[in-house]
Design an enzyme around this catalytic site. Structure first.
Site, PDB file in Angstrom:
ATOM      1  N   ASP A 299       0.858  -1.176   0.000  1.00  0.00           N
ATOM      2  CA  ASP A 299       0.000   0.000   0.000  1.00  0.00           C
ATOM      3  C   ASP A 299       0.901   1.235   0.000  1.00  0.00           C
ATOM      4  O   ASP A 299       2.094   1.146   0.309  1.00  0.00           O
ATOM      5  CB  ASP A 299      -0.883  -0.049   1.251  1.00  0.00           C
ATOM      6  CG  ASP A 299      -1.706   1.197   1.434  1.00  0.00           C
ATOM      7  OD1 ASP A 299      -2.408   1.585   0.489  1.00  0.00           O
ATOM      8  OD2 ASP A 299      -1.637   1.787   2.534  1.00  0.00           O
TER       9      ASP A 299
ATOM     10  N   ASP B  32      -0.228   5.173   0.923  1.00  0.00           N
ATOM     11  CA  ASP B  32      -0.478   6.114   2.021  1.00  0.00           C
ATOM     12  C   ASP B  32      -0.532   5.386   3.358  1.00  0.00           C
ATOM     13  O   ASP B  32      -1.304   4.440   3.533  1.00  0.00           O
ATOM     14  CB  ASP B  32      -1.811   6.841   1.808  1.00  0.00           C
ATOM     15  CG  ASP B  32      -1.847   7.636   0.521  1.00  0.00           C
ATOM     16  OD1 ASP B  32      -1.848   8.869   0.590  1.00  0.00           O
ATOM     17  OD2 ASP B  32      -1.876   7.015  -0.564  1.00  0.00           O
TER      18      ASP B  32
ATOM     19  N   ASP C 223      -1.753  -0.795   5.889  1.00  0.00           N
ATOM     20  CA  ASP C 223      -1.935  -0.194   7.213  1.00  0.00           C
ATOM     21  C   ASP C 223      -3.394  -0.132   7.629  1.00  0.00           C
ATOM     22  O   ASP C 223      -3.717   0.527   8.622  1.00  0.00           O
ATOM     23  CB  ASP C 223      -1.353   1.227   7.233  1.00  0.00           C
ATOM     24  CG  ASP C 223      -2.223   2.229   6.479  1.00  0.00           C
ATOM     25  OD1 ASP C 223      -2.537   3.295   7.039  1.00  0.00           O
ATOM     26  OD2 ASP C 223      -2.590   1.945   5.325  1.00  0.00           O
TER      27      ASP C 223
END
Length: 239
Positions: free
Chosen positions: A14, A16, A177
């Protein structure tokens, strides 16, 4: 000791909240947009909790907090248009690459793994951001959710990455995240690790759970074959 990476052939990441802390520039763009619309600005500390799900959702959340109620469709559309321009002008002014990212990606490369970035961010922003951050060359390719139907938690982009690498999903670790990342990996059939420093404050509280929480990308190459049992490198998230 058997290592997790010994049974992997690739890893996807991922963007961001995993590779780059983008909240400062996203927040600055959101507040610039609110200012242009004559609305109340939000505290910078709020934006890490508003990020996640893409730009349209971020704009919706920022407008709702500023107004105290959900925005009308016309205002939402105008704000989204202005936000895109404001963000494009400041992609990597205050954002930063998280500690351990470059080291961790380098270790995985040295171990022979292919690498990719898989993000819900539109390619208009994701590709120049990775270039500005000095990360683009570390990935074989980057997949972006320019088509809404492909957005995580749908598994489409992860499955496409596995197909490009010519491997079964079980051979690609996905690292993110958020609950969205975990759900996408589970749906694709990929093992999944979650960083403990990202934006999703609820990750770890109930389902879905990743296979492991990691403190840094730099530790992935050292994880044991059963990452959930590797207590020396994995801990519950401290958010």
């Amino acid at each position: 000791m058997a290592r997790l990476i010994d049974r992997l052939r690739a890893a996807g990441f991922d963007l961001d909240g995993t590779l780059i802390d983008t909240a400062p520039d996203l927040g600055a763009a959101a507040n610039a947009t609110l200012a242009e619309l004559g609305l109340t600005l939000l505290p910078e500390a709020r934006f890490p909790r508003l990020v996640g799900g893409g730009i349209a959702i971020l704009v919706e959340r920022a407008l709702t907090e500023s107004l105290g109620h959900p925005p009308e469709p016309a205002l939402r559309g105008k704000a989204l248009e202005r936000f895109r321009e404001n963000y494009a002008a400041r992609l990597f002014e205050r954002s930063r690459v998280y500690p351990g990212v470059i080291e961790g990606l380098g270790r995985l490369r040295e171990a022979g793994l292919a690498l990719c970035c898989i993000t819900n961010k539109h390619s208009r922003f994701a590709l120049p951001l990775l270039e500005a951050a000095g990360l683009a060359s570390l990935f074989d390719f980057t997949l972006c959710a320019d088509e809404p139907a492909r957005r995580k938690p749908e598994p489409a982009m992860l499955l496409d990455a596995c197909a490009r690498f010519g491997i079964a999903p079980a051979r690609m670790l996905y690292v993110g995240d958020s609950r969205t990342d975990v759900l996408a990996a589970r749906a694709a059939g990929c093992p999944v690790a979650a960083v403990d420093y990202g934006y999703d404050a609820e990750l770890g509280n109930g389902e879905p759970q990743p296979d492991a929480f990691i403190t840094s990308l730099a530790v992935i190459a050292e994880l044991g074959a059963d990452p959930a049992a590797d207590a020396a490198r994995i801990r519950a998230p401290q958010r």
